[in-house]
Design a protein around this motif. Structure first.
Motif, PDB file in Angstrom:
ATOM      1  N   SER A  35      34.488  39.478  20.641  1.00 51.47           N
ATOM      2  CA  SER A  35      34.103  40.721  21.575  1.00 51.47           C
ATOM      3  C   SER A  35      33.917  40.092  22.983  1.00 51.47           C
ATOM      4  N   THR A  36      32.956  38.942  22.918  1.00 57.74           N
ATOM      5  CA  THR A  36      32.633  38.444  24.462  1.00 57.74           C
ATOM      6  C   THR A  36      33.618  37.870  25.092  1.00 57.74           C
ATOM      7  N   ILE A  37      34.665  37.295  24.413  1.00 60.47           N
ATOM      8  CA  ILE A  37      35.850  36.469  24.882  1.00 60.47           C
ATOM      9  C   ILE A  37      36.512  37.861  25.402  1.00 60.47           C
ATOM     10  N   SER A  38      36.825  38.919  24.484  1.00 63.38           N
ATOM     11  CA  SER A  38      37.692  39.856  25.317  1.00 63.38           C
ATOM     12  C   SER A  38      36.857  40.612  26.544  1.00 63.38           C
ATOM     13  N   ARG A  39      35.754  40.609  26.539  1.00 66.61           N
ATOM     14  CA  ARG A  39      35.032  41.198  27.714  1.00 66.61           C
ATOM     15  C   ARG A  39      35.265  40.373  28.818  1.00 66.61           C
ATOM     16  N   GLN A  40      35.101  39.138  28.533  1.00 63.55           N
ATOM     17  CA  GLN A  40      35.303  38.140  29.899  1.00 63.55           C
ATOM     18  C   GLN A  40      36.825  38.344  30.241  1.00 63.55           C
ATOM     19  N   LEU A  41      37.728  38.307  29.470  1.00 63.20           N
ATOM     20  CA  LEU A  41      39.206  38.297  29.616  1.00 63.20           C
ATOM     21  C   LEU A  41      39.497  39.504  30.099  1.00 63.20           C
ATOM     22  N   CYS A  42      38.702  40.678  30.190  1.00 66.77           N
ATOM     23  CA  CYS A  42      38.801  41.862  30.704  1.00 66.77           C
ATOM     24  C   CYS A  42      38.488  41.605  32.370  1.00 66.77           C
ATOM     25  N   ILE A  43      37.521  41.002  32.564  1.00 61.79           N
ATOM     26  CA  ILE A  43      37.162  40.665  33.765  1.00 61.79           C
ATOM     27  C   ILE A  43      38.162  39.692  34.504  1.00 61.79           C
ATOM     28  N   LEU A  44      38.760  38.673  33.825  1.00 57.35           N
ATOM     29  CA  LEU A  44      39.840  37.831  34.405  1.00 57.35           C
ATOM     30  C   LEU A  44      40.995  38.651  34.657  1.00 57.35           C
ATOM     31  N   SER A  45      41.310  39.615  33.811  1.00 58.91           N
ATOM     32  CA  SER A  45      42.471  40.293  34.037  1.00 58.91           C
ATOM     33  C   SER A  45      42.449  41.230  35.282  1.00 58.91           C
ATOM     34  N   ALA A  46      41.109  41.765  35.612  1.00 57.06           N
ATOM     35  CA  ALA A  46      40.702  42.515  36.816  1.00 57.06           C
ATOM     36  C   ALA A  46      41.001  41.777  38.166  1.00 57.06           C
ATOM     37  N   LEU A  47      40.502  40.726  37.823  1.00 53.74           N
ATOM     38  CA  LEU A  47      40.628  39.733  38.897  1.00 53.74           C
ATOM     39  C   LEU A  47      42.211  39.189  39.328  1.00 53.74           C
ATOM     40  N   PHE A  48      43.012  38.900  38.225  1.00 51.03           N
ATOM     41  CA  PHE A  48      44.352  38.775  38.372  1.00 51.03           C
ATOM     42  C   PHE A  48      44.956  40.208  38.892  1.00 51.03           C
ATOM     43  N   GLY A  49      44.737  41.283  38.466  1.00 48.12           N
ATOM     44  CA  GLY A  49      45.148  42.480  38.667  1.00 48.12           C
ATOM     45  C   GLY A  49      45.101  42.628  40.293  1.00 48.12           C
ATOM     46  N   ARG A  50      43.746  42.392  40.801  1.00 52.36           N
ATOM     47  CA  ARG A  50      43.905  42.505  42.310  1.00 52.36           C
ATOM     48  C   ARG A  50      44.648  41.266  43.028  1.00 52.36           C
ATOM     49  N   LEU A  51      44.653  40.092  42.422  1.00 50.44           N
ATOM     50  CA  LEU A  51      45.404  39.155  43.102  1.00 50.44           C
ATOM     51  C   LEU A  51      46.876  39.528  43.155  1.00 50.44           C
ATOM     52  N   VAL A  52      47.402  40.388  41.941  1.00 51.81           N
ATOM     53  CA  VAL A  52      48.738  40.820  42.212  1.00 51.81           C
ATOM     54  C   VAL A  52      48.856  41.927  43.399  1.00 51.81           C
ATOM     55  N   LYS A  53      47.915  42.617  43.509  1.00 55.54           N
ATOM     56  CA  LYS A  53      47.846  43.565  44.450  1.00 55.54           C
ATOM     57  C   LYS A  53      48.071  43.330  45.892  1.00 55.54           C
ATOM     58  N   THR A  54      47.268  42.011  46.122  1.00 57.63           N
ATOM     59  CA  THR A  54      47.445  41.530  47.326  1.00 57.63           C
ATOM     60  C   THR A  54      48.451  40.614  47.586  1.00 57.63           C
ATOM     61  N   GLY A  55      49.077  40.445  46.652  1.00 62.29           N
ATOM     62  CA  GLY A  55      50.351  39.463  46.666  1.00 62.29           C
ATOM     63  C   GLY A  55      50.093  37.759  46.628  1.00 62.29           C
ATOM     64  N   VAL A  56      48.968  37.556  46.071  1.00 60.08           N
ATOM     65  CA  VAL A  56      48.744  36.015  45.781  1.00 60.08           C
ATOM     66  C   VAL A  56      49.443  35.492  44.482  1.00 60.08           C
ATOM     67  N   VAL A  57      49.431  36.257  43.535  1.00 59.13           N
ATOM     68  CA  VAL A  57      50.074  35.948  42.416  1.00 59.13           C
ATOM     69  C   VAL A  57      51.237  37.202  42.173  1.00 59.13           C
ATOM     70  N   GLN A  58      52.284  36.866  41.435  1.00 54.72           N
ATOM     71  CA  GLN A  58      53.508  37.660  41.013  1.00 54.72           C
ATOM     72  C   GLN A  58      53.234  38.634  39.879  1.00 54.72           C
ATOM     73  N   GLU A  59      52.541  37.892  38.703  1.00 56.04           N
ATOM     74  CA  GLU A  59      52.121  38.837  37.680  1.00 56.04           C
ATOM     75  C   GLU A  59      50.773  38.151  37.069  1.00 56.04           C
ATOM     76  N   ASN A  60      50.247  39.209  36.254  1.00 59.65           N
ATOM     77  CA  ASN A  60      48.772  38.869  35.660  1.00 59.65           C
ATOM     78  C   ASN A  60      48.920  37.971  34.526  1.00 59.65           C
ATOM     79  N   PRO A  61      48.729  36.773  34.228  1.00 65.47           N
ATOM     80  CA  PRO A  61      49.069  36.159  33.198  1.00 65.47           C
ATOM     81  C   PRO A  61      48.475  36.835  31.737  1.00 65.47           C
ATOM     82  N   CYS A  62      47.084  37.301  31.866  1.00 66.64           N
ATOM     83  CA  CYS A  62      46.395  37.945  31.189  1.00 66.64           C
ATOM     84  C   CYS A  62      47.052  38.966  30.284  1.00 66.64           C
TER      85      CYS A  62
END
Length: 112
Positions: free
Chosen positions: A45-72
């Motif tokens: 459950s802790t890993i899932s919560r931390q993964l959620c934060i990572l996914s949100a970070l990558f989601g923001r990077l997708v929106k800003t064009g830094v990355v193509q897709e969210n690996p999470c």
């Protein structure tokens, strides 16, 4: 919260090159390293919560064009654990009454 990533090999990979395999490796490594706060191995459950934060970070990077897709989004997320249940202690109840401004035996005057 990001300390769990900054201490990991995942932190050495540029964001635009992180692959789902890197996220999976981070999760597996996370399952073997004790928490800095408690000293115990973290639960899924802790890993899932931390993964959620990572996914949100990558989601923001997708929106800003830094990355193509969210690996999470391409990994199997850890299963969550059951919600914690516990009975309120006398101290908990006393604190709630104090914060709500409620005196036992009186009719509450607010919704609080």
């Amino acid at each position: 919260v990001l300390g769990c990533v900054l201490d990991a090999p995942l932190a050495d990979i540029p964001a635009c090159k992180v692959r789902p395999q890197d996220i999976e490796a981070w999760m597996e490594r996370r399952r073997t390293i004790p928490s800095r706060r408690t000293g115990r191995i973290v639960k899924d459950s802790t890993i899932s919560r931390q993964l959620c934060i990572l996914s949100a970070l990558f989601g923001r990077l997708v929106k800003t064009g830094v990355v193509q897709e969210n690996p999470c989004r391409q990994v199997e997320w850890p299963s969550g654990s059951d919600a914690r249940e516990r009975a309120a202690s006398s101290e908990d109840i006393a604190r709630l009454k104090l914060v709500a401004g409620w005196e036992e035996g009186e009719v509450p005057v607010t919704k609080t």
